[in-house]
Design a protein around this motif. Structure first.
Motif, PDB file in Angstrom:
ATOM      1  N   ASP A 106       0.741  -1.321  -0.301  1.00 37.83           N
ATOM      2  CA  ASP A 106      -0.305   0.182  -0.030  1.00 37.83           C
ATOM      3  C   ASP A 106       0.771   1.248  -0.267  1.00 37.83           C
ATOM      4  O   ASP A 106       0.668   2.564  -0.862  1.00 37.83           O
ATOM      5  N   TRP A 107       1.910   1.253   0.738  1.00 38.91           N
ATOM      6  CA  TRP A 107       2.813   2.496   0.722  1.00 38.91           C
ATOM      7  C   TRP A 107       3.540   2.480  -0.619  1.00 38.91           C
ATOM      8  O   TRP A 107       3.707   3.391  -1.308  1.00 38.91           O
ATOM      9  N   ARG A 245      -7.429  -7.824   6.031  1.00 39.07           N
ATOM     10  CA  ARG A 245      -7.823  -6.384   5.067  1.00 39.07           C
ATOM     11  C   ARG A 245      -9.401  -6.927   4.660  1.00 39.07           C
ATOM     12  O   ARG A 245      -9.334  -8.587   4.621  1.00 39.07           O
ATOM     13  N   PRO A 246     -10.505  -6.599   5.096  1.00 40.50           N
ATOM     14  CA  PRO A 246     -11.740  -7.254   5.030  1.00 40.50           C
ATOM     15  C   PRO A 246     -11.782  -8.065   3.759  1.00 40.50           C
ATOM     16  O   PRO A 246     -12.970  -8.676   3.747  1.00 40.50           O
ATOM     17  N   GLN A 247     -10.990  -7.830   2.718  1.00 39.95           N
ATOM     18  CA  GLN A 247     -11.200  -7.931   1.115  1.00 39.95           C
ATOM     19  C   GLN A 247     -10.988  -9.765   1.512  1.00 39.95           C
ATOM     20  O   GLN A 247     -11.884 -10.569   0.936  1.00 39.95           O
ATOM     21  N   LEU A 248      -9.950  -9.415   1.855  1.00 37.16           N
ATOM     22  CA  LEU A 248      -8.981 -10.922   1.945  1.00 37.16           C
ATOM     23  C   LEU A 248     -10.028 -11.632   3.171  1.00 37.16           C
ATOM     24  O   LEU A 248      -9.766 -13.284   2.348  1.00 37.16           O
ATOM     25  N   ASP A 251     -12.478 -13.081   0.592  1.00 38.90           N
ATOM     26  CA  ASP A 251     -12.207 -14.331  -0.486  1.00 38.90           C
ATOM     27  C   ASP A 251     -11.656 -15.553  -0.374  1.00 38.90           C
ATOM     28  O   ASP A 251     -11.443 -16.340  -1.395  1.00 38.90           O
ATOM     29  N   ASN A 252     -11.040 -14.889   0.277  1.00 37.93           N
ATOM     30  CA  ASN A 252     -10.564 -16.615   1.361  1.00 37.93           C
ATOM     31  C   ASN A 252     -11.550 -17.130   1.858  1.00 37.93           C
ATOM     32  O   ASN A 252     -11.480 -18.425   3.137  1.00 37.93           O
ATOM     33  N   ASP A 253     -13.078 -16.905   2.827  1.00 36.49           N
ATOM     34  CA  ASP A 253     -13.945 -17.519   3.126  1.00 36.49           C
ATOM     35  C   ASP A 253     -13.800 -17.583   4.736  1.00 36.49           C
ATOM     36  O   ASP A 253     -13.668 -18.043   5.618  1.00 36.49           O
ATOM     37  N   LEU A 254     -12.776 -16.681   4.945  1.00 32.91           N
ATOM     38  CA  LEU A 254     -12.713 -16.506   7.019  1.00 32.91           C
ATOM     39  C   LEU A 254     -12.344 -15.796   7.856  1.00 32.91           C
ATOM     40  O   LEU A 254     -13.802 -14.585   7.440  1.00 32.91           O
ATOM     41  N   TYR A 255     -12.904 -15.750   8.821  1.00 33.52           N
ATOM     42  CA  TYR A 255     -13.313 -14.210   9.693  1.00 33.52           C
ATOM     43  C   TYR A 255     -12.222 -14.431  10.955  1.00 33.52           C
ATOM     44  O   TYR A 255     -11.277 -14.938  11.384  1.00 33.52           O
ATOM     45  N   VAL A 256     -12.302 -13.634  11.842  1.00 34.85           N
ATOM     46  CA  VAL A 256     -11.745 -13.203  13.104  1.00 34.85           C
ATOM     47  C   VAL A 256     -12.029 -13.341  14.244  1.00 34.85           C
ATOM     48  O   VAL A 256     -13.526 -12.670  14.194  1.00 34.85           O
ATOM     49  N   LEU A 300      -3.627   1.368   7.384  1.00 36.31           N
ATOM     50  CA  LEU A 300      -4.954   0.109   8.245  1.00 36.31           C
ATOM     51  C   LEU A 300      -6.091   0.524   7.639  1.00 36.31           C
ATOM     52  O   LEU A 300      -7.067   0.980   7.041  1.00 36.31           O
ATOM     53  N   PRO A 301      -6.220  -1.658   7.675  1.00 34.38           N
ATOM     54  CA  PRO A 301      -7.848  -1.566   7.074  1.00 34.38           C
ATOM     55  C   PRO A 301      -8.831  -1.248   8.369  1.00 34.38           C
ATOM     56  O   PRO A 301      -8.059  -1.039   9.069  1.00 34.38           O
TER      57      PRO A 301
END
Length: 305
Positions: A106-107, A245-248, A251-256, A300-301
């Motif tokens: 991103d930088w 990132r939310p998109q990550l 896209d990979n069917d993951l959650y926090v 930051l996301p």
């Protein structure tokens, strides 16, 4: 800016006529500009003493500001000119492996969008290796996932704080609780980053401190590979917040899943450079832009839900 320049010229030439000749404007036009400035500021800048113009107290304050403004403008133009040369400026930075994967993309995008002619070269290594490259002037500055405070020859500028997050594949882990304790990670199938980096060291120290022994199924030195393998291996992982990132996740069917103790595992990502006397104006400018980029939180996301 131009009104301040005209005002400073009058002060420095001690008369409207001389300043008007110098600025290549008519004396009535210059008088109108100063009257307009006084009206906007709501103060009188000059008082007439015979044929002379003397500054009022407000005028002296305004002149001091005009001088600072001129100095800052000159520095800005000097820095800007570094990006107008026919030869594209080249920036060589050192980056730790974790920073390379989390912060750098991103930088680099932000810097190259702002300066299309800028060429960025990156040398990777562990934090202590990047610090050595900075001291040896083999890179212009470094971006590392820690501070370097034990070496007086290196200046360490904090950019932002990061912490670990527990990430799980939705298809494999259906939890009734939205928040876990560290003890819940005991025996959890996990894919961890390869040993030898601050990230893995931090993870191992965390597990030891809480007496947790996860079921480590793989050790990989790529966050991208870890993310791609999680669902297939039915395993969770710990990732830096700056990478999640939310998109990550989508896209990979993951959650926090929130783990309060993980939020205390803070690590400061820093910009490090050597003796300020070595820094050329373009490099100083890019360092200033980099610190401003992170100060704005542009890296930051949003906190994933």
């Amino acid at each position: 800016m131009e009104d301040m320049r005209f005002f400073a010229a009058i002060v420095e030439h001690t008369s409207l006529n001389k300043a008007a000749d110098r600025l290549n404007v008519s004396q009535p036009a210059l008088s109108r500009r100063i009257a307009k400035l006084e009206s906007e500021l709501g103060v009188q800048l000059f008082r007439r003493v015979g044929k002379r113009l003397e500054l009022t107290a407000a005028g002296q304050l305004t002149y001091d500001f005009a001088i600072e403004l001129r100095r800052f403008h000159g520095e800005y133009l000097q820095k800007l000119n570094a990006f107008k040369s026919e030869e594209a400026p080249v920036l060589t930075i050192g980056a730790s492996l974790t920073t390379l994967q989390t912060t750098l993309p991103d930088w680099i995008k932000a810097m190259t969008e702002k300066h299309p002619n800028l060429e960025i070269k990156v040398v990777t290594g562990k934090t202590h290796e990047i610090a050595s490259l900075v001291k040896e002037r083999k890179v212009d500055f470094g971006l590392v996932a820690s501070a370097v405070d034990d070496d007086a020859s290196i200046t360490s500028l904090p950019l932002f704080e990061d912490h670990l997050m527990l990430v799980l594949p939705k298809a494999s882990f259906i939890l009734e609780k939205s928040q876990l304790e560290m003890s819940d990670l005991n025996g959890l199938p996990m894919i961890l980053f390869a040993p030898g980096t601050w990230y893995r060291t931090l993870t191992d120290e965390l597990f030891r401190r809480h007496g947790v022994k996860p079921d480590v199924q793989m050790e990989i030195d790529s966050f991208e590979a870890i993310v791609r393998l999680m669902s297939a291996c039915r395993a969770g992982t710990l990732l830096p917040k700056s990478y999640v990132r939310p998109q990550l996740l989508a896209d990979n069917d993951l959650y926090v899943v929130r783990v309060r103790d993980l939020e205390q595992t803070k690590r400061t990502t820093s910009l490090i450079h050597g003796d300020p006397a070595w820094l050329t104006p373009p490099i100083r400018y890019l360092i200033e832009e980099t610190t401003a980029h992170f100060a704005r939180g542009a890296h930051l996301p949003k906190e994933p839900s």
